[in-house]
Design an enzyme around this catalytic site. Sequence first.
Site, PDB file in Angstrom:
ATOM      1  N   ASP A 286     -11.651  -1.240  -9.637  1.00 51.32           N
ATOM      2  CA  ASP A 286     -12.003   0.176  -9.835  1.00 51.32           C
ATOM      3  C   ASP A 286     -10.890   0.849 -10.649  1.00 51.32           C
ATOM      4  O   ASP A 286     -10.614   2.045 -10.481  1.00 51.32           O
ATOM      5  CB  ASP A 286     -12.192   0.885  -8.483  1.00 51.32           C
ATOM      6  CG  ASP A 286     -13.159   2.067  -8.565  1.00 51.32           C
ATOM      7  OD1 ASP A 286     -13.787   2.255  -9.620  1.00 51.32           O
ATOM      8  OD2 ASP A 286     -13.261   2.806  -7.571  1.00 51.32           O
ATOM      9  N   SER A 290     -10.450   7.791 -10.586  1.00 52.35           N
ATOM     10  CA  SER A 290      -9.637   8.689  -9.773  1.00 52.35           C
ATOM     11  C   SER A 290      -9.870   8.254  -8.328  1.00 52.35           C
ATOM     12  O   SER A 290     -10.955   7.812  -7.966  1.00 52.35           O
ATOM     13  CB  SER A 290     -10.069  10.135  -9.976  1.00 52.35           C
ATOM     14  OG  SER A 290     -11.407  10.300  -9.562  1.00 52.35           O
TER      15      SER A 290
HETATM   16 ZN    ZN Z   1     -17.516   3.778  -7.549  1.00 50.76          ZN
END
Ligand code: ZN
Length: 390
Positions: A286, A290
């Site tokens: 990922d 954020s």
């Molecule tokens: Zn996600």
Amino acid sequence: MLTLIQNGEVYAPAYLGKKDILLVGNRVGFIEDRIELPAHFVDIKVVDATGKYVVPGFIDSHVHIMGGGGEGSFRTRTPEIQLTQATLAGITTLVGVIGTDGTTRTMASLIAKARGLEEEGITCYTQTGSYQVPLKTLTGKIEDDLMLVDRIIGVGEVAIADHRSSQPTVNELAKIASAARIGGMLSSKAGIVNVHVGDSYDHLRLLEEIVETTDIPIKQFYPTHINRNSHLFEAGIRFALRGGYVDFTTSTIPQFLEDGEVKCSRALKRMLDANVPVEQITFTSDGQASLPNFDSEGELIGLQIGQVSSLYSEVKDAVQEEGIPLEVAIKVITSNPAKILKLKQKGEIGVEKDADIVLLEKHTLEVNSVFAKGQLMVENGEAVVKGTFE
Ligand code: ZN
């Protein structure tokens, strides 16, 4: 160009023992017990891999390559990834996704960024769409994106079970999955649907209902963030035991772990202990997402950026702290994502496969050197090829 990697212990990811590997251009040419250099031969680079493990280049199949976020207003939009962030972490293949913001982040920019990373030396694909349903594709149709755009290999990340999701119905998500399935078949791509699963107690219910009420197989879905809390993790074990894929997110902050997130290395051990076949499990970072921290009222109270370096770091912890053999743990970032995403040239060290190779220090398991498509990108822990603006 020829490169000879000599005397390393090869995990392909299956353990092959000590081998010499000859890279011919961007492919693996030969893997032999010993490859002798002829006298007065053409120029050949020789890399001594004594004391090193030789493993496939890592695949990170969920990265916000052009940046993501923005959940705390415009100034919280995260920056795009730079080449050496990936290569120093042993990553030679990325799959880019959009995320929450499907307005200022577009498919055209995502593909441009993917092509940029390809020009800089690594391999980069994308999914089509963002969190939102109806999906915003490049051409207007999922099938067309898959069949006509070489970089696009599937759909996602579509969000479910999250306050940021557009709350798709079973029917809406089923239609997306069938379009992805058809587009994948016709283009010989994976055509899977990468599903962002949020914190809600709805868990994977939507996917399970589709599998129960339609002919769409469970493996059409590739749900991610399964380790984000203990109750989703338990639902993930049940989903995997029914044959589904489960992806864990390695980027984290201490707060998430305190709040019940299952650390990836531990999550892998727990899934294996629950008899989930390792082939159904992957890690992704990922990266560049954020990492928003919301309070119980849903108000944003903190924001950090996901790091692709966490991908291999969790595999290392799985080996060193959980006692999982290297040839098993390494699969979750090499051969497993390659098979799930139908990246036929990737994920294994084999003759005719792409020459994406990582050398690890045998004792510390630190990344020592990285080859991407036959090109030396990292040597003795230093980036020898940099991104255009690095
Ligand atoms: Zn996600």
